[in-house]
Scaffold this motif. Structure first.
Motif, PDB file in Angstrom:
ATOM      1  N   LEU A   1     -13.025  57.641  34.514  1.00 33.06           N
ATOM      2  CA  LEU A   1     -13.013  56.357  35.208  1.00 33.06           C
ATOM      3  C   LEU A   1     -12.300  56.476  36.547  1.00 33.06           C
ATOM      4  N   ALA A   2     -11.236  57.261  36.591  1.00 27.95           N
ATOM      5  CA  ALA A   2     -10.502  57.445  37.845  1.00 27.95           C
ATOM      6  C   ALA A   2     -11.404  58.066  38.907  1.00 27.95           C
ATOM      7  N   THR A   3     -12.181  59.063  38.497  1.00 27.92           N
ATOM      8  CA  THR A   3     -13.108  59.699  39.441  1.00 27.92           C
ATOM      9  C   THR A   3     -14.192  58.724  39.865  1.00 27.92           C
ATOM     10  N   LEU A   4     -14.668  57.953  38.916  1.00 28.75           N
ATOM     11  CA  LEU A   4     -15.707  56.965  39.222  1.00 28.75           C
ATOM     12  C   LEU A   4     -15.234  56.007  40.312  1.00 28.75           C
ATOM     13  N   TYR A   5     -14.031  55.482  40.149  1.00 28.27           N
ATOM     14  CA  TYR A   5     -13.516  54.511  41.122  1.00 28.27           C
ATOM     15  C   TYR A   5     -13.139  55.160  42.447  1.00 28.27           C
ATOM     16  N   HIS A   6     -13.008  56.463  42.456  1.00 23.76           N
ATOM     17  CA  HIS A   6     -12.785  57.165  43.724  1.00 23.76           C
ATOM     18  C   HIS A   6     -14.041  57.115  44.592  1.00 23.76           C
ATOM     19  N   TYR A   7     -15.198  57.054  43.939  1.00 20.22           N
ATOM     20  CA  TYR A   7     -16.474  57.091  44.662  1.00 20.22           C
ATOM     21  C   TYR A   7     -17.144  55.728  44.802  1.00 20.22           C
ATOM     22  N   MET A   8     -16.678  54.730  44.072  1.00 21.95           N
ATOM     23  CA  MET A   8     -17.252  53.397  44.198  1.00 21.95           C
ATOM     24  C   MET A   8     -16.165  52.355  43.955  1.00 21.95           C
ATOM     25  N   SER A   9     -16.175  51.307  44.742  1.00 22.42           N
ATOM     26  CA  SER A   9     -15.135  50.286  44.602  1.00 22.42           C
ATOM     27  C   SER A   9     -15.431  49.348  43.441  1.00 22.42           C
ATOM     28  N   SER A  10     -16.716  49.159  43.141  1.00 25.23           N
ATOM     29  CA  SER A  10     -17.111  48.290  42.036  1.00 25.23           C
ATOM     30  C   SER A  10     -18.561  48.552  41.680  1.00 25.23           C
ATOM     31  N   LYS A  11     -18.958  48.066  40.519  1.00 29.41           N
ATOM     32  CA  LYS A  11     -20.350  48.196  40.086  1.00 29.41           C
ATOM     33  C   LYS A  11     -21.273  47.440  41.043  1.00 29.41           C
ATOM     34  N   GLU A  12     -20.824  46.273  41.488  1.00 30.73           N
ATOM     35  CA  GLU A  12     -21.652  45.473  42.383  1.00 30.73           C
ATOM     36  C   GLU A  12     -21.816  46.134  43.750  1.00 30.73           C
ATOM     37  N   SER A  13     -20.767  46.789  44.231  1.00 30.53           N
ATOM     38  CA  SER A  13     -20.871  47.463  45.532  1.00 30.53           C
ATOM     39  C   SER A  13     -21.893  48.593  45.469  1.00 30.53           C
ATOM     40  N   LEU A  14     -21.966  49.273  44.316  1.00 29.13           N
ATOM     41  CA  LEU A  14     -22.952  50.338  44.148  1.00 29.13           C
ATOM     42  C   LEU A  14     -24.363  49.760  44.110  1.00 29.13           C
ATOM     43  N   LEU A  15     -24.530  48.635  43.427  1.00 25.28           N
ATOM     44  CA  LEU A  15     -25.833  47.969  43.401  1.00 25.28           C
ATOM     45  C   LEU A  15     -26.239  47.536  44.803  1.00 25.28           C
ATOM     46  N   ALA A  16     -25.314  46.958  45.556  1.00 28.11           N
ATOM     47  CA  ALA A  16     -25.609  46.513  46.915  1.00 28.11           C
ATOM     48  C   ALA A  16     -26.009  47.690  47.797  1.00 28.11           C
ATOM     49  N   GLU A  17     -25.347  48.819  47.614  1.00 29.78           N
ATOM     50  CA  GLU A  17     -25.687  50.025  48.379  1.00 29.78           C
ATOM     51  C   GLU A  17     -27.107  50.471  48.071  1.00 29.78           C
ATOM     52  N   MET A  18     -27.458  50.491  46.806  1.00 29.14           N
ATOM     53  CA  MET A  18     -28.799  50.911  46.400  1.00 29.14           C
ATOM     54  C   MET A  18     -29.865  49.972  46.968  1.00 29.14           C
ATOM     55  N   MET A  19     -29.613  48.682  46.860  1.00 33.00           N
ATOM     56  CA  MET A  19     -30.607  47.709  47.297  1.00 33.00           C
ATOM     57  C   MET A  19     -30.744  47.699  48.814  1.00 33.00           C
ATOM     58  N   SER A  20     -29.633  47.868  49.523  1.00 30.59           N
ATOM     59  CA  SER A  20     -29.686  47.920  50.986  1.00 30.59           C
ATOM     60  C   SER A  20     -30.481  49.142  51.441  1.00 30.59           C
ATOM     61  N   GLU A  21     -30.258  50.261  50.761  1.00 35.74           N
ATOM     62  CA  GLU A  21     -30.975  51.487  51.103  1.00 35.74           C
ATOM     63  C   GLU A  21     -32.486  51.313  50.908  1.00 35.74           C
ATOM     64  N   THR A  22     -32.856  50.659  49.817  1.00 36.22           N
ATOM     65  CA  THR A  22     -34.275  50.465  49.510  1.00 36.22           C
ATOM     66  C   THR A  22     -34.963  49.602  50.559  1.00 36.22           C
ATOM     67  N   ILE A  23     -34.376  48.459  50.874  1.00 36.51           N
ATOM     68  CA  ILE A  23     -35.026  47.558  51.821  1.00 36.51           C
ATOM     69  C   ILE A  23     -34.983  48.117  53.235  1.00 36.51           C
ATOM     70  N   LEU A  24     -33.931  48.884  53.562  1.00 35.22           N
ATOM     71  CA  LEU A  24     -33.874  49.507  54.889  1.00 35.22           C
ATOM     72  C   LEU A  24     -34.947  50.582  55.041  1.00 35.22           C
ATOM     73  N   THR A  25     -35.199  51.317  53.970  1.00 32.00           N
ATOM     74  CA  THR A  25     -36.269  52.319  54.005  1.00 32.00           C
ATOM     75  C   THR A  25     -37.607  51.637  54.261  1.00 32.00           C
ATOM     76  N   LEU A  26     -37.866  50.553  53.546  1.00 30.39           N
ATOM     77  CA  LEU A  26     -39.100  49.795  53.748  1.00 30.39           C
ATOM     78  C   LEU A  26     -39.192  49.278  55.183  1.00 30.39           C
ATOM     79  N   LEU A  27     -38.105  48.686  55.667  1.00 33.61           N
ATOM     80  CA  LEU A  27     -38.107  48.080  56.993  1.00 33.61           C
ATOM     81  C   LEU A  27     -38.335  49.117  58.083  1.00 33.61           C
ATOM     82  N   ARG A  28     -37.614  50.216  58.025  1.00 34.88           N
ATOM     83  CA  ARG A  28     -37.736  51.247  59.059  1.00 34.88           C
ATOM     84  C   ARG A  28     -39.101  51.911  59.041  1.00 34.88           C
TER      85      ARG A  28
END
Length: 202
Positions: A42-69
């Motif tokens: 868990l300590a390593t996990l939180y080193h790479y992500m601040s929260s579960k929601e922030s990881l979801l937001a990152e994934m979704m932003s990447e997806t829509i940005l790929t489509l847009l670009r």
């Protein structure tokens, strides 16, 4: 920790979360389960992500940005609204098929985002949808398309094209090129337009 190792750990965490979000949904996925599937503490996990929601937001932003670009680049290479619509359909299907799990998550988990993460994804989504609306509007002005409500037409076409993530599998009876031709024809039929001839591939 070396850069290569750091990137590998982050990729493992992201891939574990992606698979879990896709299989059991965002709310059905616990932080500990992500750590277990990624093989980290868990300590390593939180080193790479601040929260579960922030990881979801990152994934979704990447997806829509790929489509847009990709869509912006595709329409820049076209002249007529008919060509632009074909280009948009091609990009949408390709991105959704090549990034199936990411696109499934993006399709159903916007409801799980809040605050700045949600605002960012919605802004990119609206920009992407705007490309479709502008293309349909241009086709209506040129007489290539006949449609009453541009906003609803754009949403209907996007919903139809997005649906491929839930059933299409590569290696089936129809490859991506044939699928694209079919969906382009369906879009043109919906807009009461004649299907353009496919350009020769050089």
């Amino acid at each position: 920790m070396s850069t290569t190792t750091s990137e590998s750990v982050r990729a493992d965490i992201r891939n574990a979360a992606l698979q879990l979000f896709s299989d059991v949904g965002f709310h059905g996925t616990g932080i500990r389960r992500i750590a277990e599937e990624a093989g980290v503490s868990l300590a390593t996990l939180y080193h790479y992500m601040s929260s579960k929601e922030s990881l979801l937001a990152e994934m979704m932003s990447e997806t829509i940005l790929t489509l847009l670009r990709d869509a912006e680049l595709a329409v820049q290479a076209t002249v007529s609204p008919v060509e632009r619509l074909r280009a948009l359909v091609e990009v949408h299907l390709r991105v959704h098929i090549e990034n199936r799990m990411l696109c499934i998550i993006s399709d159903i988990e916007l409801r799980s985002l809040s605050g700045e993460g949600r605002e960012t994804v919605v802004r990119y989504r609206d920009d992407y949808e705007g490309l479709w609306k502008k293309t349909i509007a241009a086709g209506k002005r040129s007489g290539d398309f006949s449609v009453g409500d541009i906003d609803i037409a754009a949403k209907a076409l996007l919903d139809m094209c997005t649906g491929v993530v839930h059933w299409y599998r590569p290696g089936g009876r129809m490859d991506l090129e044939a699928l694209t031709d079919l969906y382009v024809a369906l879009c043109f039929n919906a807009l009461q337009s004649h299907r353009p001839r496919r350009k020769a591939r050089g």
